[in-house]
Structures are given as structure tokens and as C-alpha cells.
Scaffold this motif. Structure first.
Motif, PDB file in Angstrom:
ATOM      1  N   GLU A 194       6.749 -20.477   1.596  1.00 34.82           N
ATOM      2  CA  GLU A 194       6.823 -19.096   1.034  1.00 34.82           C
ATOM      3  C   GLU A 194       5.000 -18.320   0.699  1.00 34.82           C
ATOM      4  O   GLU A 194       4.799 -17.618   0.828  1.00 34.82           O
ATOM      5  N   GLY A 195       4.035 -19.656   1.170  1.00 34.11           N
ATOM      6  CA  GLY A 195       2.875 -19.590   0.920  1.00 34.11           C
ATOM      7  C   GLY A 195       2.502 -18.478   1.658  1.00 34.11           C
ATOM      8  O   GLY A 195       2.994 -18.193   2.928  1.00 34.11           O
ATOM      9  N   THR A 196       1.181 -17.716   0.742  1.00 36.54           N
ATOM     10  CA  THR A 196       0.433 -16.744   2.239  1.00 36.54           C
ATOM     11  C   THR A 196      -1.065 -17.130   2.500  1.00 36.54           C
ATOM     12  O   THR A 196      -1.584 -17.237   1.097  1.00 36.54           O
ATOM     13  N   ASP A 197      -2.031 -16.997   3.392  1.00 39.92           N
ATOM     14  CA  ASP A 197      -3.645 -16.960   3.497  1.00 39.92           C
ATOM     15  C   ASP A 197      -3.444 -14.842   3.462  1.00 39.92           C
ATOM     16  O   ASP A 197      -3.032 -14.477   4.506  1.00 39.92           O
ATOM     17  N   VAL A 198      -4.695 -14.447   2.625  1.00 45.84           N
ATOM     18  CA  VAL A 198      -5.395 -13.288   2.924  1.00 45.84           C
ATOM     19  C   VAL A 198      -6.106 -13.047   3.138  1.00 45.84           C
ATOM     20  O   VAL A 198      -7.450 -13.591   2.355  1.00 45.84           O
ATOM     21  N   ASP A 199      -6.474 -12.678   3.510  1.00 45.70           N
ATOM     22  CA  ASP A 199      -7.909 -11.874   3.657  1.00 45.70           C
ATOM     23  C   ASP A 199      -7.954 -10.383   3.375  1.00 45.70           C
ATOM     24  O   ASP A 199      -7.820  -9.316   3.638  1.00 45.70           O
ATOM     25  N   PHE A 200      -8.204 -10.774   2.188  1.00 49.15           N
ATOM     26  CA  PHE A 200      -9.295  -9.001   1.710  1.00 49.15           C
ATOM     27  C   PHE A 200      -9.596  -8.605   2.189  1.00 49.15           C
ATOM     28  O   PHE A 200     -10.045  -7.350   1.439  1.00 49.15           O
ATOM     29  N   GLY A 201     -10.884  -8.904   2.742  1.00 49.89           N
ATOM     30  CA  GLY A 201     -11.851  -8.111   3.226  1.00 49.89           C
ATOM     31  C   GLY A 201     -11.096  -7.625   4.632  1.00 49.89           C
ATOM     32  O   GLY A 201     -11.808  -5.796   3.954  1.00 49.89           O
ATOM     33  N   ALA A 202     -10.507  -7.824   5.582  1.00 55.13           N
ATOM     34  CA  ALA A 202      -9.512  -6.989   5.923  1.00 55.13           C
ATOM     35  C   ALA A 202      -8.725  -6.069   5.664  1.00 55.13           C
ATOM     36  O   ALA A 202      -8.630  -4.512   5.213  1.00 55.13           O
ATOM     37  N   LEU A 203      -7.927  -6.341   4.181  1.00 54.34           N
ATOM     38  CA  LEU A 203      -7.074  -5.542   3.531  1.00 54.34           C
ATOM     39  C   LEU A 203      -8.182  -4.377   2.821  1.00 54.34           C
ATOM     40  O   LEU A 203      -7.818  -3.357   2.879  1.00 54.34           O
ATOM     41  N   THR A 204      -9.055  -4.940   2.607  1.00 58.00           N
ATOM     42  CA  THR A 204     -10.476  -3.875   1.876  1.00 58.00           C
ATOM     43  C   THR A 204     -10.439  -2.767   2.726  1.00 58.00           C
ATOM     44  O   THR A 204     -10.170  -1.125   2.371  1.00 58.00           O
ATOM     45  N   ARG A 205     -10.773  -3.398   3.677  1.00 59.21           N
ATOM     46  CA  ARG A 205     -11.187  -1.683   4.953  1.00 59.21           C
ATOM     47  C   ARG A 205      -9.862  -1.038   5.599  1.00 59.21           C
ATOM     48  O   ARG A 205     -10.176   0.312   5.519  1.00 59.21           O
ATOM     49  N   GLU A 206      -8.963  -1.904   5.447  1.00 59.28           N
ATOM     50  CA  GLU A 206      -7.659  -0.793   5.448  1.00 59.28           C
ATOM     51  C   GLU A 206      -7.335   0.080   4.554  1.00 59.28           C
ATOM     52  O   GLU A 206      -7.396   1.090   5.105  1.00 59.28           O
ATOM     53  N   LEU A 207      -7.803  -0.321   3.200  1.00 62.26           N
ATOM     54  CA  LEU A 207      -8.261   0.902   2.019  1.00 62.26           C
ATOM     55  C   LEU A 207      -8.187   1.932   2.170  1.00 62.26           C
ATOM     56  O   LEU A 207      -8.149   2.574   2.275  1.00 62.26           O
ATOM     57  N   THR A 208      -9.399   1.406   2.617  1.00 62.98           N
ATOM     58  CA  THR A 208     -10.519   2.431   1.931  1.00 62.98           C
ATOM     59  C   THR A 208     -11.136   3.215   3.509  1.00 62.98           C
ATOM     60  O   THR A 208     -11.366   4.904   3.120  1.00 62.98           O
ATOM     61  N   THR A 209     -10.679   2.631   4.455  1.00 63.99           N
ATOM     62  CA  THR A 209     -10.046   3.388   5.700  1.00 63.99           C
ATOM     63  C   THR A 209      -9.059   4.690   5.395  1.00 63.99           C
ATOM     64  O   THR A 209      -9.477   5.873   5.364  1.00 63.99           O
ATOM     65  N   TYR A 210      -8.116   3.988   4.794  1.00 64.26           N
ATOM     66  CA  TYR A 210      -7.138   5.060   4.509  1.00 64.26           C
ATOM     67  C   TYR A 210      -7.372   5.917   3.172  1.00 64.26           C
ATOM     68  O   TYR A 210      -7.297   7.674   3.761  1.00 64.26           O
ATOM     69  N   LEU A 211      -8.351   6.043   2.275  1.00 63.21           N
ATOM     70  CA  LEU A 211      -8.624   6.247   1.880  1.00 63.21           C
ATOM     71  C   LEU A 211      -9.897   7.529   2.084  1.00 63.21           C
ATOM     72  O   LEU A 211      -9.881   8.965   2.129  1.00 63.21           O
ATOM     73  N   GLY A 212     -10.558   7.129   2.876  1.00 61.86           N
ATOM     74  CA  GLY A 212     -10.933   8.048   3.897  1.00 61.86           C
ATOM     75  C   GLY A 212     -11.234   8.955   4.953  1.00 61.86           C
ATOM     76  O   GLY A 212     -11.480  10.330   4.732  1.00 61.86           O
ATOM     77  N   ASN A 213      -9.496   8.620   5.553  1.00 62.49           N
ATOM     78  CA  ASN A 213      -9.039   9.858   5.769  1.00 62.49           C
ATOM     79  C   ASN A 213      -8.278  10.725   5.092  1.00 62.49           C
ATOM     80  O   ASN A 213      -7.478  12.073   5.460  1.00 62.49           O
TER      81      ASN A 213
END
Length: 500
Positions: free
Chosen positions: A180-199
Motif C-alpha cells: 500500500e505504499g505511495t509515491d507523492v509529487d509534493f510539488g504538484a500537490l503544492t500547486r494544486e493547493l495554492t491554485t485552490y487558495l488563489g481561486n
């Protein structure tokens, strides 16, 4: 984009555009949608420092494979407590990300998270014995119930062919695997979150450097800003400030003058990785395979051969090869370390230097390693590796915490630490791993410390967003299994029942 902030006042100012500020901003938008928030990032995009996918290993740290979270005691036993804590923390991150996806607040989870099994791999009789002991300590626990152990070359080859192919069949090896391990692109997640904030009304300011922070007469904070491209300057007043600037957080925290910042120092460790983007090679390996650190090595220098998904492309990463630079940020200054020395932290820093000579020796040895020697280290994990298939890339800077200690004078702490002003008007985060993977519980801790009065009223909303909040999933197998299935569905991950 205008330089000067649209408003000279904000309820909350977030300094830094990485995963921590973005996560805190997302929480506050959910908990207090009417609060005014401004974010300032010195670079031109969010998530370009430690959150960038090529500046970290992208491991969704759940202690499934990282041996340094469950070291052997002198008697050979293994205490699973820290591993359990980190896994519980990562489950909260999964739940919060699922909440954001389920409510269409961020985009497709495939852009930032993928299922990649987590493995531990060791060589030699003693290390194999330790790994089995660790497995036996973790396996009975709900959150580690799916873990498998093997010393059989053929079985390990099924899990990760590249680490066995070409290896001496008589060599003693052992491995554990958690599917069940995962690979996470934290840069992509950060961009998703900041886009949400900006909107949603948050003022996002890139290319802005916060150069000063002083206490205002009303108990808030006055921040001085600089726009390096034009040389313009500006100011903003904030009721609350979060210093989430990664390695740059220590300088601003010191500038604030709060008593809680006294005595802290930072020890920067840089690193490099080998990257292989040859799809025919990457297709043969689907795992994050963690080994054991060399003697004297810092915990985040544990060697590992990782599957990575960045911008939809699969590749391999091996490392890190530790190094030393006086920068606190990859895009920082060589003066960062000397300028961080204060009367209040010089004794702890000197004590750490005296007590960590093995770390210094290790870093010197790593810095002078030649390319061929680095390839040899890779071949311990991938025996048939060819140096020409791998390019060396520079990873992000990690600044380890130095803090006062009554016995030793000062200690070097590997991990993360939330620092909050006693009046709740300022908070900061220092340290590194497990960092981004546990950003959600770390920011909850920060909210609890800095907004104690509001926090009681936020409990039900936090529980709505994260049904496992306030519960030890390891002691609640049915809920653990239910949430594992639910978050796997939301995040489009392969489901592995936590109760089987």
C-alpha cells in the motif's frame, strides 16, 4: 501581477510557497473562510524548494520501509512506537487529501499520488536478523498487517527484479514489502493547493521576499517586503504569521525576537541523486526500496532505489549522496549558516559540532566521492546498473535542528518541530523528514498551539474532513480498514485492506 499587496492588512500571512504554507492555508480556508490570507513566496512558482519532486524522494512516509524510524535497541529488540506514530500521521494526510479531492477543491489525485509498494532491503546475516525482528514487531499492528517478509532471492525478485538480478545467489539478503505504499509529487500537490487558495480569495504573491518582521503595537506583526526584480519595497500588517519558508524559516524566526526562538540553530545538509529516465529500465522496478544508513550518516541519507512519477512519467531515483553547503535553501546564500549564529545558539552549535564528528567525517567522505564510487554504491541495490544510464541531480537542502540540551549543551535533532509564540500570533516550522508526508498533522499541531481558543470550535469540522482524526487507527482495525478503502478510492490508489 502587482507588487504591493492589494491590502495593507491581513488576518493571516503565510511566508513561503511550499507544502506547509499551502496545507495551512487550505485548512484555514476550510475552517475560517472569511479570514483574509496573503501568501508570499520569494521564487516565481510554488513548491520549488524542498517540495519540488526532484528535491526529495517523494516517499509517502508511513514508516513502512524507513528503518531509521524503528532502530534496534542494544538488546536487539525493536520498539515500533515511532513507526506507528508516523503511520498514523500519514493516514491523516491521506484523509485530508481525499476530502479535498472528493469536494473538487483540487484536481485529479493521479497528478500527485500513485501506489508504489514500500520495501526495506538489507544484506548480511546480522542485518537480516534485525529486519526480521522489526517485521515481527510491526506485523501484529493493524497499520502494518499487510507487511510481508522474505529472505528468498526468488520471492524478492518478484517484488523488485532489479535488486536481485545479477546478485550472488549465495549472498544473504532479506526484504519486507508493504503493497500500500505511495509515491507523492509534493510539488504538484503544492500547486494544486495554492491554485485552490488563489481561486478562493487568498492573495498569492510570487517573487516577493519577506525581508523583515517586527512586532506591531497592536500585538500583530509588520512585515517588510522586497520585489527583487524591480527593487521595490512594501509592507503588510498581519494578525498572525506562519513562517513556512523551509530552510529560510530560522532567519525570520530569529528576526521576530520571540523568546521561543532562542537557542535554535540549523545544520544544513545538501544531497544529490542519480536519476534514470530510461523507460525500459524504469518499467522493471515498481517499489521504493530503502536500506540502512552508513555509520555516521544522517537519517535522511538512507540509500534507496525509488520509483518516481513526475508529470505523468515514470522514472527511477537512487541516493541520496549527502554533501555539505552553508546554504539553508537550494536558492539561498552561502552566508545563511554564518548569519544564523547568535549569542543564544552558539553554545548549542559548538556542542553539536563536538559531539557529531562522525557525521562531519561522513559528509567529508561523501563530498569527495567520485562518479565511479557513486555508481558502485548504486550497484549494491541494482547490481547490473550502468553508470551511463544515470544522471546526477542536486536535491534540495535540508536544515536539521540544533537546540539547547541541559546535559550536552546542544543536540542535533532529526525531524520536524513546531515553534509557536506564547500569544499565538506567530508560528513556524523547523526541520526536515518526515516533513511533507506529515504536513497535515503538523499543521493541525500548529493550529492547536497558535489558535487554542478557536481550536475547540474547529473539532467537529476537522472530524468531518478527517474521520480518523482523534482516533488511534491502530487500535481500531475496522475503522482503519474502512478509511484505507475510502481514501484509496478517492485518491485512485490500489486498495490493500488494513485488516487482512
Amino acid at each position: 501581477m502587482t507588487f504591493i499587496s492589494k491590502t495593507p492588512h491581513a488576518d493571516v500571512v503565510l511566508i513561503g510557497g511550499g507544502i506547509m504554507s499551502a496545507t495551512l492555508g487550505a485548512f484555514l480556508k476550510q475552517l475560517e473562510p472569511d479570514w483574509t490570507i496573503s501568501l508570499f513566496e520569494r521564487l516565481d512558482q510554488p513548491g520549488l524548494e524542498s517540495s519540488d519532486p526532484w528535491n526529495n524522494a517523494g516517499t509517502g512516509h508511513a514508516a513502512l520501509c524507513e528503518l531509521n524510524y524503528s532502530p534496534a535497541a542494544k538488546d536487539g529488540s525493536v520498539n515500533p512506537a515511532k513507526a506507528l506514530l508516523i503511520n498514523e500521521q500519514f493516514q491523516l494526510s491521506r484523509q485530508f487529501w481525499s476530502h479535498l479531492v472528493d469536494n473538487s477543491l483540487i484536481g485529479s489525485p493521479k497528478g500527485f499520488i500513485n501506489t508504489v509498494p514500500h520495501m526495506s532491503f538489507v544484506i548480511g546475516e546480522d542485518h537480516s536478523r534485525f529486519l526480521k525482528t522489526r517485521y515481527e514487531a510491526l506485523k501484529p499492528h493493524t497499520l502494518f498487517r499487510s507487511m510481508e517478509f522474505s529472505e528468498d532471492h526468488a520471492q524478492i525478485a518478484k517484488w523488485a527484479p532489479l535488486i536481485v538480478k545479477g546478485r550472488d545467489p549465495q549472498q544473504k539478503i532479506a526484504a519486507t514489502r508493504a503493497a500500500e505504499g505511495t509515491d507523492v509529487d509534493f510539488g504538484a500537490l503544492t500547486r494544486e493547493l495554492t491554485t485552490y487558495l488563489g481561486n478562493n480569495g487568498v492573495e498569492i504573491n510570487y517573487g516577493h521576499d519577506v525581508t523583515g518582521i517586527t512586532r506591531a503595537s497592536d500585538g500583530g506583526w509588520d512585515l517588510t517586503l522586497k520585489y527583487p526584480k524591480s527593487g521595490e519595497h512594501g509592507k503588510i500588517h498581519a494578525k498572525f504569521v506562519f513562517v513556512g519558508a523551509g530552510g529560510g524559516a530560522l532567519h525570520l524566526l530569529q528576526a521576530s525576537g520571540i523568546p521561543e526562538s532562542k537557542g535554535y540553530g540549523g545544520f544544513p545538509v545538501s544531497g544529490q541523486f542519480f536519476r534514470c529516465t530510461d523507460e525500459t529500465i524504469a518499467a522493471q522496478h515498481s517499489a521504493k526500496v530503502y536500506g540502512q544508513a552508513s555509520v555516521g550518516a544522517p537519517p535522511m541519507s538512507v540509500p534507496h532505489l525509488d520509483t518516481r512519477y513526475v508529470n505523468g512519467k515514470r522514472s527511477l531515483l537512487f541516493g541520496p549522496y549527502a554533501g555539505f553547503s552553508t546554504n539553508f535553501l537550494k536558492n539561498g546564500s552561502y552566508l545563511d549558516l554564518p548569519l544564523s549564529i547568535r549569542p543564544g545558539n552558539i553554545i548549542p552549535m559548538l556542542a553539536v559540532a563536538k559531539d557529531n564528528m562522525d557525521l562531519t567525517a561522513y559528509l567529508v567522505k561523501e563530498v569527495v566521492k567520485k562518479h565511479d564510487q557513486k555508481v558502485e554504491a548504486l550497484r549494491e541495490y541494482y547490481p547490473e546498473a550502468k553508470g551511463g544510464d544515470w544522471e546526477l541531480i542536486t536535491a534540495g537542502q535540508r536544515v536539521q535542528i540544533i537546540k539547547k540540551d541541559p546535559q550536552k549543551g546542544g543536540i542535533l535533532q532529526f525531524g520536524t518541530e513546531v515553534i509557536a509564540g506564547r500569544d499565538g500570533s506567530i508560528g513556524a516550522l523547523l526541520g526536515a523528514s518526515p516533513g511533507a508526508s506529515t504536513a497535515v498533522p503538523i499543521m493541525i499541531e500548529l493550529l492547536q498551539k497558535t489558535f487554542p481558543k478557536n481550536f475547540k470550535g474547529w473539532q467537529s469540522k476537522l472530524k468531518d474532513m478527517m474521520p480518523g482524526y482523534g482516533v488511534k487507527l491502530d487500535e481500531n482495525p475496522d475503522l482503519a480498514a474502512e478509511l484505507e478503502r475510502a481514501t484509496a478510492k478517492s485518491l485512485q490508489l490500489e486498495s490493500v485492506s488494513a485488516s487482512h
